[in-house]
Design a protein around this motif. Sequence first.
Motif, PDB file in Angstrom:
ATOM      1  N   GLU A 212    -101.059 -36.298  65.248  1.00  0.00           N
ATOM      2  CA  GLU A 212    -100.069 -37.364  65.193  1.00  0.00           C
ATOM      3  C   GLU A 212     -99.255 -37.221  63.908  1.00  0.00           C
ATOM      4  N   VAL A 213     -97.965 -37.134  64.060  1.00  0.00           N
ATOM      5  CA  VAL A 213     -97.075 -37.035  62.904  1.00  0.00           C
ATOM      6  C   VAL A 213     -96.671 -38.448  62.514  1.00  0.00           C
ATOM      7  N   THR A 214     -97.011 -38.810  61.290  1.00  0.00           N
ATOM      8  CA  THR A 214     -96.645 -40.131  60.798  1.00  0.00           C
ATOM      9  C   THR A 214     -95.543 -39.984  59.760  1.00  0.00           C
ATOM     10  N   ARG A 215     -94.849 -41.059  59.527  1.00  0.00           N
ATOM     11  CA  ARG A 215     -93.798 -41.063  58.507  1.00  0.00           C
ATOM     12  C   ARG A 215     -94.396 -40.712  57.147  1.00  0.00           C
ATOM     13  N   GLU A 216     -95.562 -41.279  56.858  1.00  0.00           N
ATOM     14  CA  GLU A 216     -96.217 -41.007  55.575  1.00  0.00           C
ATOM     15  C   GLU A 216     -96.592 -39.530  55.442  1.00  0.00           C
ATOM     16  N   GLY A 217     -97.166 -38.957  56.493  1.00  0.00           N
ATOM     17  CA  GLY A 217     -97.532 -37.540  56.463  1.00  0.00           C
ATOM     18  C   GLY A 217     -96.329 -36.641  56.327  1.00  0.00           C
ATOM     19  N   ALA A 218     -95.249 -36.975  57.043  1.00  0.00           N
ATOM     20  CA  ALA A 218     -94.021 -36.179  56.954  1.00  0.00           C
ATOM     21  C   ALA A 218     -93.436 -36.262  55.546  1.00  0.00           C
ATOM     22  N   MET A 219     -93.469 -37.453  54.952  1.00  0.00           N
ATOM     23  CA  MET A 219     -92.935 -37.621  53.606  1.00  0.00           C
ATOM     24  C   MET A 219     -93.766 -36.835  52.588  1.00  0.00           C
ATOM     25  N   GLN A 220     -95.079 -36.830  52.764  1.00  0.00           N
ATOM     26  CA  GLN A 220     -95.939 -36.049  51.866  1.00  0.00           C
ATOM     27  C   GLN A 220     -95.624 -34.566  51.973  1.00  0.00           C
ATOM     28  N   ALA A 221     -95.448 -34.072  53.197  1.00  0.00           N
ATOM     29  CA  ALA A 221     -95.112 -32.662  53.396  1.00  0.00           C
ATOM     30  C   ALA A 221     -93.762 -32.336  52.768  1.00  0.00           C
ATOM     31  N   PHE A 222     -92.783 -33.237  52.951  1.00  0.00           N
ATOM     32  CA  PHE A 222     -91.462 -33.033  52.371  1.00  0.00           C
ATOM     33  C   PHE A 222     -91.538 -32.984  50.844  1.00  0.00           C
ATOM     34  N   MET A 223     -92.272 -33.915  50.248  1.00  0.00           N
ATOM     35  CA  MET A 223     -92.367 -33.970  48.789  1.00  0.00           C
ATOM     36  C   MET A 223     -93.071 -32.718  48.249  1.00  0.00           C
ATOM     37  N   ALA A 224     -94.068 -32.216  48.958  1.00  0.00           N
ATOM     38  CA  ALA A 224     -94.756 -30.995  48.530  1.00  0.00           C
ATOM     39  C   ALA A 224     -93.803 -29.804  48.580  1.00  0.00           C
ATOM     40  N   LEU A 225     -93.013 -29.701  49.654  1.00  0.00           N
ATOM     41  CA  LEU A 225     -92.032 -28.612  49.761  1.00  0.00           C
ATOM     42  C   LEU A 225     -90.963 -28.738  48.679  1.00  0.00           C
TER      43      LEU A 225
ATOM     44  N   ALA B 256     -90.072 -26.050  45.818  1.00  0.00           N
ATOM     45  CA  ALA B 256     -88.709 -25.521  45.683  1.00  0.00           C
ATOM     46  C   ALA B 256     -88.199 -25.694  44.259  1.00  0.00           C
ATOM     47  N   GLU B 257     -88.467 -26.851  43.662  1.00  0.00           N
ATOM     48  CA  GLU B 257     -88.037 -27.074  42.283  1.00  0.00           C
ATOM     49  C   GLU B 257     -88.719 -26.094  41.334  1.00  0.00           C
ATOM     50  N   LYS B 258     -89.976 -25.814  41.603  1.00  0.00           N
ATOM     51  CA  LYS B 258     -90.730 -24.874  40.763  1.00  0.00           C
ATOM     52  C   LYS B 258     -90.166 -23.457  40.894  1.00  0.00           C
ATOM     53  N   ASP B 259     -89.816 -23.060  42.126  1.00  0.00           N
ATOM     54  CA  ASP B 259     -89.367 -21.689  42.389  1.00  0.00           C
ATOM     55  C   ASP B 259     -87.864 -21.491  42.227  1.00  0.00           C
ATOM     56  N   PHE B 260     -87.105 -22.567  42.051  1.00  0.00           N
ATOM     57  CA  PHE B 260     -85.649 -22.468  41.977  1.00  0.00           C
ATOM     58  C   PHE B 260     -85.237 -21.629  40.768  1.00  0.00           C
ATOM     59  N   PRO B 261     -84.302 -20.702  40.951  1.00  0.00           N
ATOM     60  CA  PRO B 261     -83.858 -19.876  39.822  1.00  0.00           C
ATOM     61  C   PRO B 261     -83.128 -20.728  38.783  1.00  0.00           C
ATOM     62  N   GLN B 262     -83.739 -20.895  37.643  1.00  0.00           N
ATOM     63  CA  GLN B 262     -83.182 -21.738  36.586  1.00  0.00           C
ATOM     64  C   GLN B 262     -81.910 -21.125  36.013  1.00  0.00           C
ATOM     65  N   GLY B 263     -80.926 -21.979  35.755  1.00  0.00           N
ATOM     66  CA  GLY B 263     -79.707 -21.535  35.103  1.00  0.00           C
ATOM     67  C   GLY B 263     -78.718 -20.847  36.016  1.00  0.00           C
ATOM     68  N   MET B 264     -78.980 -20.781  37.297  1.00  0.00           N
ATOM     69  CA  MET B 264     -78.057 -20.124  38.222  1.00  0.00           C
ATOM     70  C   MET B 264     -77.101 -21.189  38.774  1.00  0.00           C
TER      71      MET B 264
END
Length: 101
Positions: A56-69, A73-81
Amino acid sequence: MAQATFSVRMDEVLKKQFDTLCSDFGMTASTAINVFARAVVRERKIPFEICSPKPEVTREGAMQAFMALRAQAEKDFPQGMPLEEINEEIRRVRHGEGDSE
């Protein structure tokens, strides 16, 4: 061929339904179980798909997955580009131009 006894426990209502259906097919429950066992041995697999229900996909679970992604992405984003360089890189890849540096 020697015979062996095979005992199975199941819900009483299910057994009655199974017996009735087997009778409709013109066989006993024992014959149906033998047909199943032979198919499993012959095919070396269960002759039908066994799967779990979709989670079952819940709004809370989807939001947690989104925040983790997003955090990844913020961690892997090329800084200064700058955004213009990122867009140019995307354009080159989409047009098969590869690295021009």
